[in-house]
Design a protein around this motif. Sequence first.
Motif, mmCIF file in Angstrom:
data_model
loop_
_atom_site.group_PDB
_atom_site.id
_atom_site.type_symbol
_atom_site.label_atom_id
_atom_site.label_comp_id
_atom_site.label_asym_id
_atom_site.label_seq_id
_atom_site.Cartn_x
_atom_site.Cartn_y
_atom_site.Cartn_z
ATOM 1 N N ASN A 1 0.848 -1.183 0.000
ATOM 2 C CA ASN A 1 0.000 0.000 0.000
ATOM 3 C C ASN A 1 0.885 1.234 0.000
ATOM 4 N N PHE A 2 0.536 2.224 -0.828
ATOM 5 C CA PHE A 2 1.263 3.490 -0.832
ATOM 6 C C PHE A 2 0.320 4.592 -1.316
ATOM 7 N N PRO A 3 0.568 5.836 -0.925
ATOM 8 C CA PRO A 3 -0.288 6.935 -1.379
ATOM 9 C C PRO A 3 -0.135 7.156 -2.878
ATOM 10 N N SER A 4 -1.230 7.420 -3.554
ATOM 11 C CA SER A 4 -1.193 7.600 -4.999
ATOM 12 C C SER A 4 -0.651 8.967 -5.411
ATOM 13 N N SER A 5 -0.498 9.856 -4.442
ATOM 14 C CA SER A 5 0.062 11.179 -4.753
ATOM 15 C C SER A 5 0.820 11.719 -3.558
ATOM 16 N N VAL A 6 1.722 12.632 -3.827
ATOM 17 C CA VAL A 6 2.520 13.276 -2.796
ATOM 18 C C VAL A 6 2.768 14.711 -3.233
ATOM 19 N N VAL A 7 2.951 15.606 -2.278
ATOM 20 C CA VAL A 7 3.160 17.016 -2.592
ATOM 21 C C VAL A 7 4.565 17.439 -2.187
ATOM 22 N N ILE A 8 5.318 17.981 -3.143
ATOM 23 C CA ILE A 8 6.580 18.656 -2.833
ATOM 24 C C ILE A 8 6.215 20.101 -2.497
ATOM 25 N N LYS A 9 6.397 20.471 -1.260
ATOM 26 C CA LYS A 9 5.943 21.779 -0.807
ATOM 27 C C LYS A 9 6.770 22.911 -1.423
ATOM 28 N N LYS A 10 6.120 24.020 -1.628
ATOM 29 C CA LYS A 10 6.787 25.225 -2.104
ATOM 30 C C LYS A 10 7.972 25.553 -1.194
ATOM 31 N N GLY A 11 9.106 25.900 -1.815
ATOM 32 C CA GLY A 11 10.296 26.255 -1.055
ATOM 33 C C GLY A 11 11.120 25.072 -0.591
ATOM 34 N N THR A 12 10.753 23.857 -1.009
ATOM 35 C CA THR A 12 11.513 22.664 -0.648
ATOM 36 C C THR A 12 11.999 21.964 -1.907
ATOM 37 N N LEU A 13 12.781 20.916 -1.718
ATOM 38 C CA LEU A 13 13.326 20.171 -2.854
ATOM 39 C C LEU A 13 12.848 18.725 -2.909
ATOM 40 N N GLU A 14 12.289 18.216 -1.822
ATOM 41 C CA GLU A 14 12.030 16.782 -1.789
ATOM 42 C C GLU A 14 10.854 16.459 -0.884
ATOM 43 N N SER A 15 10.180 15.372 -1.231
ATOM 44 C CA SER A 15 9.153 14.818 -0.362
ATOM 45 C C SER A 15 9.369 13.310 -0.310
ATOM 46 N N GLN A 16 8.665 12.654 0.591
ATOM 47 C CA GLN A 16 8.891 11.231 0.798
ATOM 48 C C GLN A 16 7.572 10.523 1.097
ATOM 49 N N ILE A 17 7.429 9.326 0.542
ATOM 50 C CA ILE A 17 6.306 8.474 0.900
ATOM 51 C C ILE A 17 6.846 7.191 1.523
ATOM 52 N N LYS A 18 5.984 6.499 2.214
ATOM 53 C CA LYS A 18 6.331 5.190 2.771
ATOM 54 C C LYS A 18 5.453 4.135 2.110
ATOM 55 N N VAL A 19 6.103 3.104 1.604
ATOM 56 C CA VAL A 19 5.396 1.967 1.037
ATOM 57 C C VAL A 19 5.272 0.919 2.133
ATOM 58 N N ALA A 20 4.045 0.517 2.432
ATOM 59 C CA ALA A 20 3.800 -0.483 3.474
ATOM 60 C C ALA A 20 3.702 -1.867 2.848
ATOM 61 N N ILE A 21 4.412 -2.820 3.450
ATOM 62 C CA ILE A 21 4.374 -4.220 3.018
ATOM 63 C C ILE A 21 3.793 -5.048 4.150
ATOM 64 N N VAL A 22 2.803 -5.868 3.828
ATOM 65 C CA VAL A 22 2.118 -6.682 4.819
ATOM 66 C C VAL A 22 2.384 -8.160 4.528
ATOM 67 N N ARG A 23 2.794 -8.875 5.558
ATOM 68 C CA ARG A 23 2.866 -10.332 5.403
ATOM 69 C C ARG A 23 1.497 -10.914 5.740
ATOM 70 N N ASN A 24 0.786 -11.294 4.708
ATOM 71 C CA ASN A 24 -0.524 -11.912 4.884
ATOM 72 C C ASN A 24 -0.563 -13.237 4.128
ATOM 73 N N ALA A 25 -1.731 -13.811 4.023
ATOM 74 C CA ALA A 25 -1.854 -15.123 3.375
ATOM 75 C C ALA A 25 -1.494 -15.064 1.894
ATOM 76 N N ASP A 26 -1.521 -13.876 1.294
ATOM 77 C CA ASP A 26 -1.213 -13.741 -0.128
ATOM 78 C C ASP A 26 0.278 -13.599 -0.402
ATOM 79 N N PHE A 27 1.074 -13.405 0.649
ATOM 80 C CA PHE A 27 2.518 -13.218 0.449
ATOM 81 C C PHE A 27 3.150 -14.559 0.085
ATOM 82 N N ASP A 28 3.829 -14.581 -1.070
ATOM 83 C CA ASP A 28 4.449 -15.804 -1.580
ATOM 84 C C ASP A 28 5.962 -15.714 -1.406
#
Length: 323
Positions: free
Chosen positions: A119-146
């Motif tokens: 799961n990860f956010p479909s969009s992110v905002v680089i704020k005015k006056g900055t150079l970078e933004s960051q998202i976190k991708v979440a990984i879940v170990r569930n029954a579907d994890f192979d």
Amino acid sequence: MKRIMIKILPLFMVICSLSSCLKGYDTNIDTDKTNSVVEFANTGNIVSGGNATYHRFASDLGVLNLGDSATFNVNIHYAGAAYAPTDITVNLEVDAAALTSYNESDGTDYVVPPTSVYNFPSSVVIKKGTLESQIKVAIVRNADFDFAASYALPLKIASVSTGLIGSNYGTCIYSFSIRNGYDGVYEVTGDFEDFVLGAAATSSYPKTIDLVTYGPNSVGYFDPNLNGGIYGYSFENGGSGSYYGNFAPIFAFDNDGNVTGVTNYYGQGTNPQVRSAELDPSGVNKMTFDGTTPVKLEVSYFMIQAGAKRIAVSEVFTYTGAR
């Protein structure tokens, strides 16, 4: 003619000096765009090969038990001539075709995980006056994890509200792996007998063994000190170091830590030496835990060769830490 040469030489030295300075600066900014470029920024070291169509970053998310989750970072960068002149919305998506292209170019076999695993956010905002933004991708170990699959997320910058999308870092590959609760580094002692070599074969205990995640509830026997690090069982033959080719046990567990089976990492009798592994039911055959941390594995097993028991092993693995 001499005066002309004197005037040209200082100019040539200045140009060379500037060229040298430029070559010494390492960046991931697209050189074919002058400003207002939005792209992925480095997240750790690039691990893809030189001929890969896209850059790949790798994350080891450590031990995850069923239902647990972990995250890795994805950095998005504004590579303009200055700071972002306004808030910049960056829309992200998974590009499965990019992963296919990457695999073909880098000789890998990564697959996109099931959507329930990440799961990860479909969009992110680089704020005015900055150079970078960051998202976190979440990984879940569930029954579907192979655990048998090699997972990677091919992330693409689909659109930006301001600026251009970088051509070199507009799409990147993010591979990841997790470990089960039995994985770790162990000090191993035990007893060993070779029914063919007899007294000439003696054990090489104590030794350090990595139990490496093989499946959701299984680990392979990896010796980091054998031939530079291989899956294998070492011993001494006539006082000299040796090992059994194409043999290393894989231990499978139930939810209570009981060893339910032992198989050969190199195939059950399908290798040139026709070697397989088999659990010895007379052993303790159990992993004990302190909470979720392994404490000790006691296990007994045989190596079968061409249908007959070749060696008998009883081992005690004492957990010393994570790999």
